[in-house]
Design an enzyme around this catalytic site. Structure first.
Site, PDB file in Angstrom:
ATOM      1  CG  ASP A   1      39.317  55.176  46.356  1.00 54.09           C
ATOM      2  OD1 ASP A   1      38.429  54.510  46.318  1.00 54.09           O
ATOM      3  OD2 ASP A   1      40.246  54.720  46.569  1.00 54.09           O
TER       4      ASP A   1
ATOM      5  CD  GLU B   1      39.025  49.284  43.073  1.00 59.03           C
ATOM      6  OE1 GLU B   1      38.553  48.534  42.212  1.00 59.03           O
ATOM      7  OE2 GLU B   1      39.015  51.106  42.539  1.00 59.03           O
TER       8      GLU B   1
END
Ligand code: BES
Ligand code: MN
Ligand code: MN
Length: 464
Positions: free
Chosen positions: A95, A159
């Site tokens: 991500d 994250e």
């Protein structure tokens, strides 16, 4: 026993032969707008996970699985060459941060572009360019005689929003994730001339404060002067959170901070750092920070409090005379070893409520947090990383303390008892989270060349 040809010459040859494809594949990965913070990109984030899984399969991983969580999935894959060998758990995240402000990008964030030997794209360095080096290093090892160590991949998709579902996954998959070391490339080096290894990360507590004054926006002439303006009150409250020495004023905030020993401080300050360059790069005349500490100490070993965003009232074109009903701020605190983010979040909330005047109401919410971490410098894994870097860069790495946070590092240690090596190949100037994020092509290939050496030396040093 497999014949393993992981010497520098073979490694360089393989990278040279495949360098265009390595770049093309990274570009493909960078084109997915996998922004975890914005639900608008949900489908893209999910497609990215599938792409990563496919690339792990292509490179030779077994048991590849896109593991569902309550949020975005975690991509898992492994190759157990020989159960008697040590196991390296590679962690990374697919991500990325939101790309805004879009207008400040020279080329679109999800159309990777090369300028001056650098790849410009959101996620180029953080962390697609960096975790993908491990996928390609894995391919390289598989194609050149096999793995010196077993390898497990765990690439997550949350994250940048606090990894809250990862903790649940780790707790539920302790057996599957068993390893001797966690290897992460999601941090920076000082420079390519001064290679370094980060040996610590700060923790984080991320809060939001909403201040409400009158029950509606008011004409600032009719009511101004008689009613507290929540934007002014919020600004005052925020300003009071640092004293004249830039210490944080929240009572008890520093209670659990462990001070560095004079020797540790000395070692930390031996890392190359040019204050004039630093200021020039940021176009600031003067630096700012907690009195009594150097820049390297302030960013690596001291806790901080920052406003990440502040809003309220009229922010559109032109002027509107209004006394806003509400004002808000997103405030985060970076934490250092021994500080507990949940305790700090509570302290912050209590403090904000205490200093708020009776003229306003305040609401404080906790977004997410993560624990700080320090990584050992006397372990076999750290020595393997030192040796790998020394060989590929021709210079011993300098240990540094990073200012950023990767909450999983403390979690891996707490839940699995596994320590981490932070072998990052980024640069602080890569504009992580900023417009025009970049990653040097040189660093990308250098990483792919260095990682197999880590596996080789980790296997060698472990068997001694
Ligand atoms: N890769 C960064 C962390 C980082 C960057 C560490 C540079 C050391 C040097 C990571 O993706 C990140 O941005 N983490 C967030 C924390 C998270 C909980 C949102 C951060 O540090 O703000
Ligand atoms: Mn990252
Ligand atoms: Mn990041």
């Amino acid at each position: 026993m497999l014949q393993i040809d992981l010497d520098m010459q073979h490694i360089k040859q393989y990278v040279e032969q495949h360098k265009q494809r390595f770049l093309d594949e990274l570009f493909e990965l960078l084109r997915f707008p996998s922004v975890s913070a914005d639900p608008k990109y949900k489908a893209d984030v999910l497609t990215t996970a599938e792409y990563v899984a496919q690339k792990l399969r292509d490179a030779g991983a077994d048991k590849v699985e896109v593991c569902a969580t309550a949020g975005y999935p975690i991509v898992y894959g492994e190759k157990i060459a020989d159960p008697a060998k040590p196991t390296v758990l590679v962690y990374g995240h697919y991500d990325v941060q939101p790309a805004d402000p879009l207008e400040l990008w020279k080329t679109p964030p999800f159309e990777p572009t090369i300028r001056d030997g650098k790849i410009y794209a959101r996620g180029a360095c953080d962390d697609k360019g960096q975790f993908y080096m491990h996928v390609k290093a894995f391919e390289l090892m598989m194609q050149n005689g096999g793995l010196p160590c077993n390898i497990k991949f765990m690439i997550e998709g949350e994250e940048e929003v606090g990894s809250s579902n990862l903790a649940i996954f780790v707790k539920a998959n302790k057996e599957r994730l068993k390893a001797d070391v966690v290897l992460i490339s999601d941090t920076s080096m000082i420079s390519m001339e001064d290679p370094s290894l980060e040996t610590g990360l700060r923790g984080l507590s991320y809060m939001e404060v909403e201040v409400t004054g009158p029950n509606r926006d008011l004409h600032s002439g009719v009511y101004g002067g008689a009613v507290a303006n929540p934007a002014t009150i919020l600004a005052k409250m925020i300003a009071s959170m640092h004293d004249e020495n830039n210490h944080i004023t929240i009572p008890g905030f520093y209670n659990d901070v462990v001070d560095l020993t004079p020797a540790e401080r000395k070692a930390l300050n031996e890392a190359p750092y040019d204050e004039e360059e630093y200021k020039k790069d940021l176009d600031v005349k003067e630096l700012w920070g907690e009195k009594g500490y150097t820049t390297l100490e302030r960013t690596g070993t001291r806790p901080t409090l920052e406003v990440n965003g502040i809003w309220g009232g009229y922010t559109g074109e032109g002027a509107k005379t209004v006394l806003p009903s509400k004002a808000s701020a997103k405030i985060s605190m970076r934490l250092v070893p021994n500080q507990d983010w949940e305790k700090i979040s509570e302290m912050f909330a209590d403090h904000v409520k205490k200093i708020a005047p009776a003229s306003v109401k305040v609401k404080v919410t906790t977004h997410h947090g993560g624990a700080p971490a320090v990584t050992p410098t006397d372990s076999v894994a750290y020595k393997a990383a030192q040796k790998a870097i020394a060989e590929s860069f021709g210079k011993d790495p300098i240990p540094t303390r990073g200012g950023g946070s990767i909450p999983i590092v403390a979690l891996f240690e707490a839940e699995l008892g596994i320590k981490t090596v932070l072998m990052g190949f980024g640069l602080d100037s890569d504009a992580l989270h900023s417009p025009n994020e970049k990653y040097d092509i040189y660093n990308y290939y250098k990483g792919i060349e260095t990682i197999p050496l880590f596996h080789k030396y980790f296997a060698e040093l472990s068997s001694k």
